[in-house]
Design a protein around this motif. Sequence first.
Motif: not given
Length: 268
Positions: A85-100
Motif C-alpha cells: 500500500t505504501d509503495n503502490k504508486p511506485s509499483f503502478d508506475a512500473q506496471n508491476i501487478p499485485f501478485s508480482q
Amino acid sequence: MAKKKAEDIKLTLTDEEREGLDNEGIKRVLTNKAVLEAAKKYKFTDEEQEEFDYLVENEKHKFFVAKAIEDKISVNENDVTKLYTDNKPSFDAQNIPFSQAKEIIQRDLLNQQVAILEAEELNKLVEEMGDSVEITKKELLFSKGNPDIIKTIIVGKVIGKKMADEKFEEQEQNKKDLEIIKDSVYINYYLDLEVRKNVKVTQEEITEIYENEKAKLGNVTPNSAYQQIANGLLNNKAIEERNNLINKIAEEYKVDEVAKEYTENEEN
C-alpha cells in the motif's frame, strides 16, 4: 591406477534424483554430475586446495547458522500488505501487478529477516564462546591481510566449535546436505578456476570499445569508462567461457545420450 576417461564413465541417476524430472531436468542433473566428475579428476595445487577447503568450511558454517534460524523465519502478511500500500504508486508506475509486487516484498522482507537473525545467532555464539580465538600464521598468510577473510576465519572458528560441540556433522540428517554443499562448492570452484585461467581482457579490446562508444558515455570520465568496460568484458567472457566448459564436459560425458535413455525408459 590410471583414471578413467570421461567416455568410459557412465553417469547414472538414482530413483530419487530422477523423480519428477523431464528431459531437460535430467540433463541438468547429469551435467552437474559430469562437471563434478571432471572436477574431482583435477589435481589442486596446495594453494588451490587451501582455498577450496576454506570455501567448503565457510559454506558448512552458513548452513549451520541457516539451520539454527530456520524455525524463526516468518513473513507477516500484514507487513506485506502495508508495504504494498505504501509503495503502490511506485509499483503502478512500473506496471508491476499485485501478485508480482507481493513476491518482491516477501523476498525483500525475508532477506532482511534472515540477515537480522543471522547476526543475532552469531552474536549469541560469540557470547557463548571462550575468551579468545586463535588464528594461525598459515591462516593469516592465506588471508593475505584481507580483513574480510580474517573476520570470516575467526567467525568460522566460533561456529565450528559450536558445530563440534553439537556433533552437527555427525547427525544423519545433516550428512547428506553437507555432502551436497561440498559437491556444489567443488563444481563451482573448479569451473571458476578454469575460467580464471582462460579468460583475459586486453587493453586493445577495452580501447576499441571505448572509442566506439565514447560519444554515448556523457559525463563518464575515461578512467571510469575504461574500468566499467573492462569489468563488463571480463564478466561476459567469464560467462561464455563457463558455459563453453560446461557444454564441453557434458559432451565428453555423453549427457544428451544418457538423458535420452532415461527419458525413453520413462516412456516405455
